[in-house]
Design a protein around this motif. Sequence first.
Motif, PDB file in Angstrom:
ATOM      1  N   PRO A  11     -34.306 -53.344 -28.301  1.00 39.27           N
ATOM      2  CA  PRO A  11     -35.876 -53.133 -28.662  1.00 39.27           C
ATOM      3  C   PRO A  11     -36.995 -52.623 -27.636  1.00 39.27           C
ATOM      4  CG  PRO A  11     -35.076 -55.473 -28.278  1.00 39.27           C
ATOM      5  CD  PRO A  11     -34.136 -54.595 -27.808  1.00 39.27           C
ATOM      6  N   ASP A  12     -36.779 -52.647 -26.204  1.00 40.50           N
ATOM      7  CA  ASP A  12     -37.779 -51.968 -25.542  1.00 40.50           C
ATOM      8  C   ASP A  12     -37.372 -50.618 -25.393  1.00 40.50           C
ATOM      9  OD1 ASP A  12     -35.528 -52.025 -24.093  1.00 40.50           O
ATOM     10  OD2 ASP A  12     -36.477 -53.300 -22.449  1.00 40.50           O
ATOM     11  N   GLY A  17     -37.285 -43.720 -17.223  1.00 41.76           N
ATOM     12  CA  GLY A  17     -37.024 -43.674 -18.668  1.00 41.76           C
ATOM     13  C   GLY A  17     -35.955 -44.470 -19.281  1.00 41.76           C
ATOM     14  N   GLY A  18     -35.349 -45.569 -18.664  1.00 39.33           N
ATOM     15  CA  GLY A  18     -34.560 -46.543 -19.075  1.00 39.33           C
ATOM     16  C   GLY A  18     -32.947 -45.743 -19.398  1.00 39.33           C
ATOM     17  N   GLY A  59     -24.629 -45.835 -28.894  1.00 38.69           N
ATOM     18  CA  GLY A  59     -25.272 -46.036 -30.206  1.00 38.69           C
ATOM     19  C   GLY A  59     -26.512 -45.138 -30.358  1.00 38.69           C
ATOM     20  N   ALA A  60     -27.097 -45.293 -31.405  1.00 34.29           N
ATOM     21  CA  ALA A  60     -28.324 -44.539 -31.772  1.00 34.29           C
ATOM     22  C   ALA A  60     -29.432 -44.783 -30.775  1.00 34.29           C
ATOM     23  CB  ALA A  60     -28.972 -44.865 -32.980  1.00 34.29           C
ATOM     24  N   GLY A  61     -29.835 -43.718 -30.355  1.00 33.70           N
ATOM     25  CA  GLY A  61     -31.036 -43.571 -29.484  1.00 33.70           C
ATOM     26  C   GLY A  61     -30.605 -43.960 -28.101  1.00 33.70           C
TER      27      GLY A  61
END
Length: 258
Positions: free
Chosen positions: A19-20, A44-45, A71-73
């Motif tokens: 979620p972050d 940037g994670g 997964g998505a994103g």
Amino acid sequence: MGMGTGTTTRIEIGCDAGPDGRTRVVRLSASGLLRARVLPAGAGGVARVALVQTAASLLSGDRVALAVTAGAGCRLELVEVAGMIAHDVRGGDGAALDVSVTLAEGARVAWLGQPLTLCAGCDLQRTTRAALADDAALLWRDTLVLGRVGETAGRLASSTDIQHNGVELHVEQLDTGDLALLSSCVVAGAGVRALDTLALYGQRADDDQALQLARAGTLLALPAASLTTTAARLDPLQRRWSEILFPTHAHDELPLAV
């Protein structure tokens, strides 16, 4: 009949976006000749996973399968700590290397592989399959060394199939078993000791010397007499294309072994 059964290696890597917005590695399993290790996240994670060899490969009868799912994103970088060597099978069974990559919508994956050396007498079947959903992108580095010093390359039968939104983006086959054809101007050319390829699938990169694919994608394949030559051309390009894939990611590179 083969001379040995070989070793079966399976690696599965799966990631999701939290979620972050940071990517989390949610599945990591490995057995056999390779291990996967989670590294500290990049800027940037971007999640980072290292592939580490635990024993010599690829020997007669070895089977290696690597499956990556994003997964998505997701933002994921795969790091190979060392190159692989396809060894002389000495009349035994061939080896197999199967790679599968599945990217959901908006996922970004960089797999900047270390060199694969094809020793004299090797017999390797390699398949590379990638399925990219809408707005997904894959940065791929594939480096082949055609034999060790003083050797001619053994046989690699390689098949590549990259799909984007269910449509063929890049389909290619390479067989090094016919040395006369391999050294001809149609394939690699005389005196070539390395085949180095950098590809960006799902996005385009602006480079006058690169091949722009019919759909979103850019590819540059460089045959040369040494890895030093290919690295001088492709390493700077790899850094630029990495910034296209991960605009805020300061990419950490490992040096190529020459």
